[in-house]
Design an enzyme around this catalytic site. Structure first.
Site, PDB file in Angstrom:
ATOM      1  N   ARG A  64       0.859  -1.189   0.000  1.00 50.47           N
ATOM      2  CA  ARG A  64       0.000   0.000   0.000  1.00 50.47           C
ATOM      3  C   ARG A  64       0.899   1.244   0.000  1.00 50.47           C
ATOM      4  O   ARG A  64       2.039   1.185   0.434  1.00 50.47           O
ATOM      5  CB  ARG A  64      -0.869   0.073   1.276  1.00 50.47           C
ATOM      6  CG  ARG A  64      -1.861  -1.042   1.454  1.00 50.47           C
ATOM      7  CD  ARG A  64      -3.168  -0.759   0.712  1.00 50.47           C
ATOM      8  NE  ARG A  64      -4.171  -1.771   1.019  1.00 50.47           N
ATOM      9  CZ  ARG A  64      -4.220  -2.999   0.517  1.00 50.47           C
ATOM     10  NH1 ARG A  64      -3.284  -3.391  -0.327  1.00 50.47           N
ATOM     11  NH2 ARG A  64      -5.177  -3.838   0.853  1.00 50.47           N
ATOM     12  N   ARG A  91       4.572  13.721  13.798  1.00 51.45           N
ATOM     13  CA  ARG A  91       5.614  12.724  13.468  1.00 51.45           C
ATOM     14  C   ARG A  91       7.016  13.277  13.694  1.00 51.45           C
ATOM     15  O   ARG A  91       8.005  12.564  13.545  1.00 51.45           O
ATOM     16  CB  ARG A  91       5.490  12.284  12.004  1.00 51.45           C
ATOM     17  CG  ARG A  91       4.199  11.575  11.679  1.00 51.45           C
ATOM     18  CD  ARG A  91       4.218  11.024  10.250  1.00 51.45           C
ATOM     19  NE  ARG A  91       2.869  10.853   9.760  1.00 51.45           N
ATOM     20  CZ  ARG A  91       2.123   9.751   9.952  1.00 51.45           C
ATOM     21  NH1 ARG A  91       2.620   8.718  10.611  1.00 51.45           N
ATOM     22  NH2 ARG A  91       0.892   9.671   9.481  1.00 51.45           N
ATOM     23  N   ASP A 131      11.857   2.869  27.262  1.00 54.70           N
ATOM     24  CA  ASP A 131      12.357   2.264  28.507  1.00 54.70           C
ATOM     25  C   ASP A 131      13.013   0.916  28.231  1.00 54.70           C
ATOM     26  O   ASP A 131      14.063   0.595  28.794  1.00 54.70           O
ATOM     27  CB  ASP A 131      11.208   2.076  29.506  1.00 54.70           C
ATOM     28  CG  ASP A 131      10.751   3.388  30.139  1.00 54.70           C
ATOM     29  OD1 ASP A 131      11.478   4.395  30.042  1.00 54.70           O
ATOM     30  OD2 ASP A 131       9.650   3.398  30.729  1.00 54.70           O
ATOM     31  N   SER A 148      10.098   7.090   5.520  1.00 54.21           N
ATOM     32  CA  SER A 148       9.736   8.426   5.032  1.00 54.21           C
ATOM     33  C   SER A 148      10.498   9.484   5.830  1.00 54.21           C
ATOM     34  O   SER A 148      11.062   9.193   6.897  1.00 54.21           O
ATOM     35  CB  SER A 148       8.221   8.639   5.184  1.00 54.21           C
ATOM     36  OG  SER A 148       7.851   8.623   6.559  1.00 54.21           O
ATOM     37  N   ASN A 154      12.520   0.349  13.418  1.00 54.40           N
ATOM     38  CA  ASN A 154      11.513   1.275  12.904  1.00 54.40           C
ATOM     39  C   ASN A 154      10.248   0.948  13.690  1.00 54.40           C
ATOM     40  O   ASN A 154       9.543  -0.019  13.372  1.00 54.40           O
ATOM     41  CB  ASN A 154      11.288   1.075  11.403  1.00 54.40           C
ATOM     42  CG  ASN A 154      10.273   2.066  10.853  1.00 54.40           C
ATOM     43  OD1 ASN A 154       9.622   2.796  11.609  1.00 54.40           O
ATOM     44  ND2 ASN A 154      10.132   2.091   9.534  1.00 54.40           N
ATOM     45  N   HIS A 202      13.460   5.489   9.768  1.00 55.73           N
ATOM     46  CA  HIS A 202      12.133   5.785   9.217  1.00 55.73           C
ATOM     47  C   HIS A 202      12.243   5.836   7.713  1.00 55.73           C
ATOM     48  O   HIS A 202      13.132   6.534   7.180  1.00 55.73           O
ATOM     49  CB  HIS A 202      11.578   7.099   9.765  1.00 55.73           C
ATOM     50  CG  HIS A 202      11.326   7.026  11.235  1.00 55.73           C
ATOM     51  ND1 HIS A 202      10.256   6.350  11.768  1.00 55.73           N
ATOM     52  CD2 HIS A 202      12.052   7.475  12.278  1.00 55.73           C
ATOM     53  CE1 HIS A 202      10.323   6.412  13.083  1.00 55.73           C
ATOM     54  NE2 HIS A 202      11.407   7.077  13.424  1.00 55.73           N
ATOM     55  N   GLU A 215      17.885   3.910  14.736  1.00 60.52           N
ATOM     56  CA  GLU A 215      16.472   4.144  14.409  1.00 60.52           C
ATOM     57  C   GLU A 215      16.335   4.439  12.918  1.00 60.52           C
ATOM     58  O   GLU A 215      17.151   5.181  12.353  1.00 60.52           O
ATOM     59  CB  GLU A 215      15.968   5.348  15.227  1.00 60.52           C
ATOM     60  CG  GLU A 215      14.535   5.731  14.924  1.00 60.52           C
ATOM     61  CD  GLU A 215      14.071   6.937  15.754  1.00 60.52           C
ATOM     62  OE1 GLU A 215      14.904   7.544  16.478  1.00 60.52           O
ATOM     63  OE2 GLU A 215      12.875   7.268  15.668  1.00 60.52           O
ATOM     64  N   ALA A 223       4.480   4.160  14.117  1.00 61.73           N
ATOM     65  CA  ALA A 223       3.810   5.231  14.866  1.00 61.73           C
ATOM     66  C   ALA A 223       4.130   5.179  16.364  1.00 61.73           C
ATOM     67  O   ALA A 223       4.032   6.207  17.049  1.00 61.73           O
ATOM     68  CB  ALA A 223       2.306   5.159  14.636  1.00 61.73           C
ATOM     69  N   TYR A 240       6.074   4.910   0.772  1.00 56.58           N
ATOM     70  CA  TYR A 240       6.936   3.891   1.377  1.00 56.58           C
ATOM     71  C   TYR A 240       7.685   3.009   0.377  1.00 56.58           C
ATOM     72  O   TYR A 240       8.469   2.153   0.775  1.00 56.58           O
ATOM     73  CB  TYR A 240       6.090   3.017   2.322  1.00 56.58           C
ATOM     74  CG  TYR A 240       5.498   3.808   3.469  1.00 56.58           C
ATOM     75  CD1 TYR A 240       6.304   4.322   4.468  1.00 56.58           C
ATOM     76  CD2 TYR A 240       4.132   4.061   3.542  1.00 56.58           C
ATOM     77  CE1 TYR A 240       5.779   5.064   5.515  1.00 56.58           C
ATOM     78  CE2 TYR A 240       3.577   4.792   4.584  1.00 56.58           C
ATOM     79  CZ  TYR A 240       4.415   5.297   5.569  1.00 56.58           C
ATOM     80  OH  TYR A 240       3.898   6.028   6.606  1.00 56.58           O
ATOM     81  N   HIS A 254       6.466   7.789  18.017  1.00 59.56           N
ATOM     82  CA  HIS A 254       5.984   9.111  18.432  1.00 59.56           C
ATOM     83  C   HIS A 254       5.199   9.073  19.740  1.00 59.56           C
ATOM     84  O   HIS A 254       4.791  10.121  20.243  1.00 59.56           O
ATOM     85  CB  HIS A 254       5.103   9.699  17.324  1.00 59.56           C
ATOM     86  CG  HIS A 254       5.646   9.499  15.938  1.00 59.56           C
ATOM     87  ND1 HIS A 254       6.899   9.936  15.562  1.00 59.56           N
ATOM     88  CD2 HIS A 254       5.135   8.854  14.850  1.00 59.56           C
ATOM     89  CE1 HIS A 254       7.125   9.593  14.296  1.00 59.56           C
ATOM     90  NE2 HIS A 254       6.072   8.937  13.846  1.00 59.56           N
TER      91      HIS A 254
HETATM   92  O1  CA2 Z   1       8.440   6.443   7.754  1.00 60.08           O
HETATM   93  C1  CA2 Z   1       8.392   5.499   8.530  1.00 60.08           C
HETATM   94  O2  CA2 Z   1       9.108   4.502   8.434  1.00 60.08           O
HETATM   95  C2  CA2 Z   1       7.338   5.495   9.654  1.00 60.08           C
HETATM   96  O3  CA2 Z   1       7.927   4.900  10.804  1.00 60.08           O
HETATM   97  C3  CA2 Z   1       6.188   4.674   9.142  1.00 60.08           C
HETATM   98  C4  CA2 Z   1       4.977   4.661  10.087  1.00 60.08           C
HETATM   99  C5  CA2 Z   1       4.610   6.080  10.484  1.00 60.08           C
HETATM  100  O4  CA2 Z   1       3.562   6.049  11.453  1.00 60.08           O
HETATM  101  C6  CA2 Z   1       5.780   6.849  11.034  1.00 60.08           C
HETATM  102  O5  CA2 Z   1       5.369   8.175  11.344  1.00 60.08           O
HETATM  103  C7  CA2 Z   1       6.909   6.894  10.026  1.00 60.08           C
HETATM  104  C8  CA2 Z   1       3.781   4.025   9.409  1.00 60.08           C
HETATM  105  C9  CA2 Z   1       4.029   2.651   8.934  1.00 60.08           C
HETATM  106  C10 CA2 Z   1       2.984   2.315   7.932  1.00 60.08           C
HETATM  107  O6  CA2 Z   1       3.621   1.533   6.985  1.00 60.08           O
HETATM  108  C11 CA2 Z   1       2.971   1.336   5.818  1.00 60.08           C
HETATM  109  C12 CA2 Z   1       3.707   0.818   4.802  1.00 60.08           C
HETATM  110  C13 CA2 Z   1       3.158   0.617   3.585  1.00 60.08           C
HETATM  111  C14 CA2 Z   1       1.841   0.912   3.378  1.00 60.08           C
HETATM  112  C15 CA2 Z   1       1.078   1.435   4.391  1.00 60.08           C
HETATM  113  C16 CA2 Z   1       1.646   1.637   5.636  1.00 60.08           C
END
Ligand code: CA2
Length: 145
Positions: free
Chosen positions: A19, A112, A88, A103, A75, A101, A99, A78, A24, A81
């Protein structure tokens, strides 16, 4: 002796490659595991890739890593945050923590921009797509040498 790098992924990261490729990318978590193992082999390390949608399960794995892993790449999705509990748990781990991310969280919504994980992390890689996992494994390997 061979080192173990635990790669932990938090909620929804099982959807990588399935997705929202515009945010991503197209690689799946399985692709990321293969890429990271190839990078880790250069310094005789093995990677263990895990993903959970549940905060407590991630915490259990971080606690187990005190015995079973030399470094953690995380990673936390969410939970980065929101989760003082994951922070801990990481604070009880003695090895390097990197760490990741996928994006650039700093170019997204303000909620974020802050990560509890960053308070413990030895390094933070954001906005490099799934290549960030490979960079994190390479950095963990350097810190272990
Ligand atoms: O950018 C990142 O790796 C995040 O950790 C991804 C999290 C988001 O809540 C962080 O703020 C940043 C979300 C993961 C959702 O991953 C998906 C991957 C593909 C399609 C849909 C969701």
């Amino acid at each position: 002796m061979s080192k173990t790098i635990l790669i932990l992924n938090g909620p929804n990261l099982n959807m990588l490659g399935k997705r929202q490729p515009e945010i991503y990318g197209a690689a799946t978590l399985g692709d990321v595991a293969d890429m990271c193992q190839a990078a880790a082999s250069a310094f005789d390390a093995e990677v263990v890739m895990r993903q959970s949608n549940h905060e407590g399960e991630l915490i259990d794995w971080i606690q187990e890593a005190r015995e079973g892993a030399d470094a953690i790449v995380i990673n936390a999705g969410a939970y980065s945050h929101t989760s003082i509990a994951i922070l801990d748990a990481l604070n009880m781990f003695h090895g390097p923590v990197i760490e990741v991310h996928v994006s650039n969280i700093h170019a997204r919504e303000t909620f974020r921009h802050h990560s509890y994980i960053s308070l413990r992390a030895n390094g933070v890689i954001v906005g490099c797509g799934v290549d960030g996992y490979r960079f994190a494994v390479q950095r963990a390997g350097s810190l272990l040498e």
